[in-house]
Design a protein around this motif. Structure first.
Motif, PDB file in Angstrom:
ATOM      1  N   ALA A 748       0.843  -1.199   0.000  1.00 27.07           N
ATOM      2  CA  ALA A 748       0.000   0.000   0.000  1.00 27.07           C
ATOM      3  C   ALA A 748       0.876   1.245   0.000  1.00 27.07           C
ATOM      4  N   LEU A 749       1.950   1.220   0.787  1.00 21.10           N
ATOM      5  CA  LEU A 749       2.846   2.371   0.850  1.00 21.10           C
ATOM      6  C   LEU A 749       3.539   2.604  -0.476  1.00 21.10           C
ATOM      7  N   ALA A 750       4.025   1.516  -1.106  1.00 23.80           N
ATOM      8  CA  ALA A 750       4.690   1.659  -2.399  1.00 23.80           C
ATOM      9  C   ALA A 750       3.727   2.294  -3.399  1.00 23.80           C
ATOM     10  N   GLY A 751       2.459   1.853  -3.379  1.00 21.29           N
ATOM     11  CA  GLY A 751       1.455   2.425  -4.270  1.00 21.29           C
ATOM     12  C   GLY A 751       1.268   3.898  -3.999  1.00 21.29           C
ATOM     13  N   LEU A 752       1.126   4.246  -2.704  1.00 18.62           N
ATOM     14  CA  LEU A 752       0.929   5.653  -2.338  1.00 18.62           C
ATOM     15  C   LEU A 752       2.131   6.492  -2.755  1.00 18.62           C
ATOM     16  N   ALA A 753       3.323   5.945  -2.520  1.00 19.37           N
ATOM     17  CA  ALA A 753       4.530   6.719  -2.809  1.00 19.37           C
ATOM     18  C   ALA A 753       4.661   6.952  -4.307  1.00 19.37           C
ATOM     19  N   ALA A 754       4.428   5.906  -5.099  1.00 22.31           N
ATOM     20  CA  ALA A 754       4.529   6.053  -6.542  1.00 22.31           C
ATOM     21  C   ALA A 754       3.493   7.057  -7.034  1.00 22.31           C
ATOM     22  N   TYR A 755       2.300   6.959  -6.474  1.00 25.12           N
ATOM     23  CA  TYR A 755       1.239   7.877  -6.866  1.00 25.12           C
ATOM     24  C   TYR A 755       1.630   9.317  -6.511  1.00 25.12           C
ATOM     25  N   ALA A 756       2.210   9.464  -5.312  1.00 24.26           N
ATOM     26  CA  ALA A 756       2.608  10.809  -4.880  1.00 24.26           C
ATOM     27  C   ALA A 756       3.676  11.383  -5.799  1.00 24.26           C
ATOM     28  N   LEU A 757       4.636  10.541  -6.183  1.00 24.89           N
ATOM     29  CA  LEU A 757       5.705  10.992  -7.074  1.00 24.89           C
ATOM     30  C   LEU A 757       5.130  11.560  -8.361  1.00 24.89           C
TER      31      LEU A 757
ATOM     32  N   GLY B 126      -5.813  -2.015  -5.109  1.00 25.72           N
ATOM     33  CA  GLY B 126      -5.690  -0.564  -4.971  1.00 25.72           C
ATOM     34  C   GLY B 126      -4.288  -0.072  -5.266  1.00 25.72           C
ATOM     35  N   ALA B 127      -3.287  -0.701  -4.644  1.00 22.49           N
ATOM     36  CA  ALA B 127      -1.921  -0.180  -4.758  1.00 22.49           C
ATOM     37  C   ALA B 127      -1.412  -0.301  -6.187  1.00 22.49           C
ATOM     38  N   VAL B 128      -1.573  -1.474  -6.792  1.00 26.04           N
ATOM     39  CA  VAL B 128      -1.014  -1.659  -8.127  1.00 26.04           C
ATOM     40  C   VAL B 128      -1.751  -0.799  -9.144  1.00 26.04           C
ATOM     41  N   LEU B 129      -3.084  -0.741  -9.009  1.00 25.25           N
ATOM     42  CA  LEU B 129      -3.838   0.093  -9.949  1.00 25.25           C
ATOM     43  C   LEU B 129      -3.472   1.561  -9.792  1.00 25.25           C
ATOM     44  N   SER B 130      -3.195   1.964  -8.566  1.00 26.19           N
ATOM     45  CA  SER B 130      -2.807   3.352  -8.331  1.00 26.19           C
ATOM     46  C   SER B 130      -1.584   3.708  -9.166  1.00 26.19           C
ATOM     47  N   VAL B 131      -0.594   2.819  -9.154  1.00 21.55           N
ATOM     48  CA  VAL B 131       0.612   3.065  -9.941  1.00 21.55           C
ATOM     49  C   VAL B 131       0.302   3.039 -11.428  1.00 21.55           C
ATOM     50  N   ILE B 132      -0.423   2.020 -11.847  1.00 20.87           N
ATOM     51  CA  ILE B 132      -0.653   1.848 -13.285  1.00 20.87           C
ATOM     52  C   ILE B 132      -1.465   3.019 -13.852  1.00 20.87           C
ATOM     53  N   PHE B 133      -2.540   3.365 -13.172  1.00 20.20           N
ATOM     54  CA  PHE B 133      -3.369   4.482 -13.652  1.00 20.20           C
ATOM     55  C   PHE B 133      -2.555   5.764 -13.719  1.00 20.20           C
ATOM     56  N   MET B 135       0.570   6.163 -14.031  1.00 22.83           N
ATOM     57  CA  MET B 135       1.546   6.156 -15.119  1.00 22.83           C
ATOM     58  C   MET B 135       0.874   6.307 -16.471  1.00 22.83           C
ATOM     59  N   GLU B 136      -0.253   5.672 -16.616  1.00 20.62           N
ATOM     60  CA  GLU B 136      -0.980   5.810 -17.872  1.00 20.62           C
ATOM     61  C   GLU B 136      -1.325   7.271 -18.135  1.00 20.62           C
ATOM     62  N   GLU B 137      -1.755   7.936 -17.099  1.00 20.13           N
ATOM     63  CA  GLU B 137      -2.169   9.334 -17.279  1.00 20.13           C
ATOM     64  C   GLU B 137      -0.963  10.239 -17.503  1.00 20.13           C
ATOM     65  N   GLU B 138       0.168   9.816 -16.943  1.00 22.52           N
ATOM     66  CA  GLU B 138       1.380  10.615 -17.037  1.00 22.52           C
ATOM     67  C   GLU B 138       1.892  10.678 -18.465  1.00 22.52           C
ATOM     68  N   ILE B 139       1.778   9.533 -19.170  1.00 22.33           N
ATOM     69  CA  ILE B 139       2.370   9.445 -20.508  1.00 22.33           C
ATOM     70  C   ILE B 139       1.512  10.205 -21.514  1.00 22.33           C
TER      71      ILE B 139
ATOM     72  N   ALA C  89       7.621  -1.645  -9.015  1.00 21.58           N
ATOM     73  CA  ALA C  89       6.706  -0.635  -9.542  1.00 21.58           C
ATOM     74  C   ALA C  89       7.141   0.731  -9.060  1.00 21.58           C
ATOM     75  N   PHE C  90       7.529   0.810  -7.799  1.00 21.30           N
ATOM     76  CA  PHE C  90       7.969   2.097  -7.272  1.00 21.30           C
ATOM     77  C   PHE C  90       9.232   2.567  -7.975  1.00 21.30           C
TER      78      PHE C  90
END
Lengths: 776, 139, 136
Positions: A748-757, B126-133, B135-139, C89-90
């Motif tokens: 969850a933290l990795a997700g939040l951190a990546a999102y924050a970045l 939640g976490a993985v989709l957060s990253v993927i979404f 990044m998708e929006e970023e590009i 991913a991070f």
């Protein structure tokens, strides 16, 4: 109060309000020390009768640390001085500190200091004592650096912290050794204990370490230099911490440990030499100073040196002299500091060349200065005279070289008379000067306390049994280790101490009379001193800083490859070395029972990895890594790890998706063209070496029998206890659920951190766009 | 990525995959599956949906923000752990309630373990989709 | 069987470390993937090969009757896989953002944080040198 004032009488009311505010503040800050003083006073009769008060509460019982209080004659004497001088200083400071910023902070820290200091002198447990000891160091740091907008204050505060803090660390080592060898961390047990520490092989180490702590705290040569610098603190602090109380902590500890560690040749010589040199050297330099506070600081060092000298003597008269002088010194030194503070307050200078003729403008300060100076000079009928007599008596009874000890004391005392004149008489006599603002006597709160101390000095001189029976006697007995009956008097008949006193007066008068030529001579000498202790400190500190900068440059070079290379090379060297010199490891290979499917998967992994290494295009690399993932999943499946294989496949898919998105944005891979360079060769050698190490270690691990008890437990309990047939899943969500909880928290933290970045960047972009819009 | 075939097919496939992911989650305690695997399948379903119909659409389909989802998941897992403590047992002790159990048949098992696994599922999604979404929006 | 895994672990570790020592951060990331695979295999091999039967208790039984695969390392690996994916991913996002900010994926050219000069300043006798420490 002021806001209700009528405009017509605004001035009177404001004045009344200000007075009321002062009074409230005075009561508020002096309440605690006053109450404590009364409590300690009320304990005096029973302690003087030989009682000992104890109270203990376990703190870390496993480590022998307890919060134990122990009140005997020595502790009570110090506690009374701390709280009693505290009342005077707190009331004085309530007026003196009015114009300083952060008043509340000042009184909080000063109160904390007082409580820590009481903790030092009343603790029975040596670890607790050390904790309080360090608390006084920290509060002292905060108080010296109180005017922290001045570089000098910060420098002095740090210096005091480093010197006394490092000394404290040495002392901690000594105290721990002491506790381990003595079998108890309680000082009272150590005194009564059966083990004689002095016979132990490590006695020398203990003594040296503990004395380093005491000498740094009590500013003994060559650690004395921090004390004059500590005068950067506001004057009440100098009077309280750096004269009357904190710097006596080292003296206290030496006195406290006297029955446990004292009496040996090492003890006697260390204390006699350090104390004697400190006393003589500092009294010489006190005659050289221009700043009156510096004169007092150097005479304080002299006082501390004398106390050390007396404790080194070891005789009961010497101990008695030390205890008497302790009280004497507190009384006159606090008074003089506060008087100098009052002069400074009124004239805004402490330069002895600029001050003269103040007797008419500041008669009260003049009177109490003279009273204190007479005690300091050791003239009858003040208590200082008795203190000096007892000290000479003790010096003449010293265990080794009484002539040397007496000589040290005589020289120091004579110059002390000169210094007393410089501080307490010279500013008031001579021609009157014109001042920008006419000097005046300070308000009551600032002179009453010092006046009480001065009067006490006189009263105790006239009625010495007031002091001797309830305080000095019990304290001397506690230090000496067996009951001592103390008799103090002004007149002992014509004897050697009296003759020494007369000699002191004669020499002292000479010091006073020739103060100008002495100072000129000292000025010439000072220019020729090749290396002062303080310069030594500066060089050492600069060396530490330079070393820190150098090793930061070497270690923190900022190259990722350098860091990783260092880590990996260390692994190779350490692991490889222990493999080589260790026992021969069992190496049983079982390559042949691998199935064909497993071989196929392994080949897929190898091919994929090799392709990924040499790939020049991003797409090739991603595909190759995807293939590695598939091969990995196949190998998991071969091992019956269905869940793992499934997860691996899904992760593989996600990995490809993620990289496919990311690599659209990233630049193409540079061409893979490994050149024959040092870095490349290093990388190849290190990676091959670690790979080989891993293989060897893993083969030997798998050649050893496996303890399967945990697995068997999980297999047996999975259905009965956790109602699940999938053992892997049961382990994950039930048996080892805490691990899994930690893991999903990481995810969850990795997700939040990546999102924050990423969203941070989007915000910046929006902001930039807005800026551009406004410009156009 | 606006292929009509893909776009139409994904609607169906995404739905099926989501159902399958829940199936994997629920059966995980007895057969291969569980929160991690189920969660990953759901992530892939949404990622596919996003690829074919746009990230904004996928976010709408998810209904809540992915970060909220992962925090809810963490909350579920912690809550599942706290239940055991209410019974005076250590944190994360499993508690079971068998609904409609009879002789020989345990009935329908409801447990804090299942809640915990649902928490894992939600965190992964939640976490993985957060990253993927993102990044998708970023590009 | 474990020997095959051991050889594979050695190979993957060597390849992973070699790529992590590359200055290109994209290659570094590939190395990270390889080395986490190697770590997972290490755990797997440490749990020994017990045949391909999954660690499932047959329906209706209290416990396993035949030899099944060791479930404990599998649970550990499962955790490890998901965590290393989270970290990956991070790091992908981190590298991406770094590239956007600094315009490079080479770690030796990323010097933005290292502009401070750590050269020691001479300690002035008036205490200027100490003020940096005491004042900070």
């Amino acid at each position: 109060m002021a806001q209700f004032a009528e405009p017509a009488s605004a001035h009177d009311d404001t004045h009344a309000a200000a007075t009321g505010k002062r009074l409230r503040k005075l009561v508020a800050v002096t309440a605690l020390p006053a109450v404590l003083t009364l409590i300690f006073l009320s304990l005096t009769p029973s302690i003087a009768g030989g009682d000992i008060l104890r109270w203990a509460m376990p703190w870390f019982p496993g480590l022998g640390v307890s919060l134990s209080l122990y009140v005997d004659g020595l502790g009570l004497l110090f506690a009374l001085l701390i709280s009693g001088i505290g009342v005077v200083v707190f009331s004085y400071a309530s007026v003196y500190m009015e114009h300083y910023a952060f008043n509340t902070r000042f009184f909080i820290v000063l109160t904390l200091f007082m409580l820590s200091m009481l903790g030092v002198v009343l603790s029975d447990n040596i670890i607790t004592l050390f904790v309080f000891w360090e608390l006084t160091t920290i509060t002292s740091y905060l108080l010296i650096g109180f005017t922290h907008d001045e570089a000098k204050s910060r420098y002095s505060a740090l210096q005091a912290l480093l010197v006394t803090g490092l000394g404290g660390l040495a002392m901690l080592a000594g105290l721990i050794l002491l506790g381990l060898i003595g079998g108890s961390f309680e000082l009272s047990d150590l005194r009564a204990g059966t083990v004689d520490i002095r016979e132990h092989g490590l006695y020398g180490a203990i003594l040296a370490l503990v004395l380093i702590g005491c000498f740094t705290k009590s500013a003994q040569f060559p650690f004395h230099f921090w004390l004059p610098n500590a005068m950067a603190a506001p004057t009440p602090v100098s009077a309280y911490l750096h004269s009357a109380t904190m710097v006596k902590a080292g003296i206290y500890l030496m006195a406290r440990l006297h029955p446990t560690l004292g009496g040996t040749d090492g003890w006697v010589w260390a204390l006699t030499l350090a104390g004697g040199i400190t006393a003589v050297m500092s009294s010489v330099w006190s005659l050289y100073q221009r700043d009156l506070k510096q004169v007092l600081a150097w005479t304080t060092i002299m006082g501390l040196g004398t106390l050390t000298l007396m404790l080194g003597g070891g005789d009961k008269y010497a101990v008695m002299g030390a205890m008497t002088f302790l009280v004497v010194h507190c009384l006159y030194k606090a008074t003089l500091f506060l008087a100098v503070g009052a002069i400074d307050h009124a004239t805004h200078t402490r330069d002895r060349d600029e001050l003269s003729g103040l007797r008419r403008a500041m008669p009260k300060v003049f009177a109490l200065s003279v009273a204190a100076a007479l005690s300091m000079a050791g003239l009858p009928p003040f208590i200082g005279f008795i203190g000096k007599e007892v000290m000479y008596e003790g010096a003449l009874h010293a265990a080794t070289l009484p002539a040397l000890v007496a000589g040290f004391a005589l020289a120091a005392n004579a110059m002390m008379i000169g210094a007393a004149g410089i501080v307490a008489v010279a500013p008031f006599i001579g021609p009157e000067r014109s001042w920008p603002a006419p000097p005046h006597d300070p308000p009551l709160a600032m002179w009453l306390g010092p006046a009480v101390l001065g009067t006490l000095g006189l009263l105790m001189g006239l009625l010495p049994f007031w002091l001797a029976d309830p305080l000095i006697g019990p304290a001397t007995s506690a230090v000496y280790g067996s009951p001592v009956s103390v008799h103090l008097a002004l007149w002992h008949g014509i004897n050697l101490p009296l003759l020494l006193s007369l000699a002191t007066f004669a020499l002292g008068y000479a010091c006073w009379h020739f103060r100008a030529p002495i100072r000129a001579a000292l000025e010439r000498t000072a220019a020729r001193v090749p290396l002062t202790a303080e310069q030594g400190y500066d060089h050492a500190l600069a060396g530490v800083k330079a070393f820190a900068a150098w090793q930061t440059r070497v270690l923190q070079h900022g190259s990722l490859r350098g860091y990783l290379g260092t880590i990996f090379a260390t692994i190779v060297i350490l692991t490889g070395w222990s493999l080589v010199r260790g026992n021969v490891l069992p190496m049983q290979t079982n390559l042949l029972d691998a199935t064909g499917f497993a071989w196929a998967a392994a080949l897929l992994i190898v091919a994929g990895t090799a392709t990924a290494i040499v790939a020049n295009s991003r797409l090739t690399a991603i595909c190759a890594l995807g293939a590695v993932g598939v091969g990995t999943a196949m190998l998991f499946a071969v091992h019956g790890a269905v869940d793992v294989a499934l997860t691996q496949v899904l992760i593989d898919i996600l990995f490809v998706i993620l990289l496919a998105i990311a690599l659209l944005e990233l630049p193409p891979l540079d061409r893979f063209r490994p050149r024959l360079s040092l870095a490349n060769g290093f990388a190849a050698v290190v990676s091959l070496a670690i790979g080989a190490l891993m293989t060897v270690i893993l083969i030997s691990i798998t050649s050893l029998p496996l303890d399967t008890r945990i697995t068997e437990y999980y297999e047996a309990m999975s259905v009965p206890a956790a109602h699940g047939r999938n053992i892997v899943n049961v382990i994950l969500v039930d048996f080892r659920a805490l691990d899994t909880l930690g893991e999903i928290a990481v995810i969850a933290l990795a997700g939040l951190a990546a999102y924050a970045l990423i969203s941070l960047r989007q915000k910046t972009l929006t902001a930039r766009r807005d800026d551009d819009g406004s410009v156009q | 990525m606006t292929s009509l075939i893909l776009s139409t097919a994904t609607r169906l496939i995404t739905g099926l995959m989501l159902v399958f992911s829940v199936f994997l989650l629920l059966r995980g305690h007895n057969e291969p599956g569980g929160g991690f695997i189920g969660g990953l399948v759901a992530v892939i379903a949404f990622a596919l949906y996003g690829k074919s119909r746009g990230t904004a659409e996928a976010r709408r389909a998810l209904y809540v923000h992915p970060n909220v989802l992962s925090l809810i998941g963490l909350g579920c897992a912690v809550a599942a752990g706290v239940v055991g403590m209410l019974f005076g047992e250590p944190f994360l002790t499993g508690k079971w309630l068998f609904v409609g159990g009879g002789d020989g048949d345990k009935g329908w098992p409801l447990s804090t373990i299942l809640l915990f696994d649902i928490g894992v599922y939600l965190v992964v999604v939640g976490a993985v989709l957060s990253v993927i979404f993102a990044m998708e929006e970023e590009i | 069987m474990e020997t095959l895994l051991a050889l594979l672990v050695g190979f993957l570790t060597a390849a992973g470390i070699y790529m992590m020592l590359n200055l290109n951060l994209v290659r570094f990331m590939f190395g990270l993937v390889l080395i986490s695979n190697a770590a997972n295999f290490t755990i797997l091999a440490a749990g020994r090969y017990e045949g391909a039967v999954p660690a499932l208790v047959p329906e209706g039984l209290k416990t396993v009757t035949t030899s099944v695969a060791n479930g404990l390392p599998q649970a550990l690996i499962l955790t490890a896989i998901v965590i290393s994916f989270g970290i990956l991913a991070f790091s992908v996002v981190l590298i991406l953002r770094t590239y956007q900010e600094l315009g490079t994926v080479r770690s030796d050219r990323m010097r933005i944080a290292d502009t401070t000069d750590y050269a020691p300043k001479a300690t002035a006798p008036d205490g200027q040198g100490a003020s940096e420490v005491a004042g900070s």
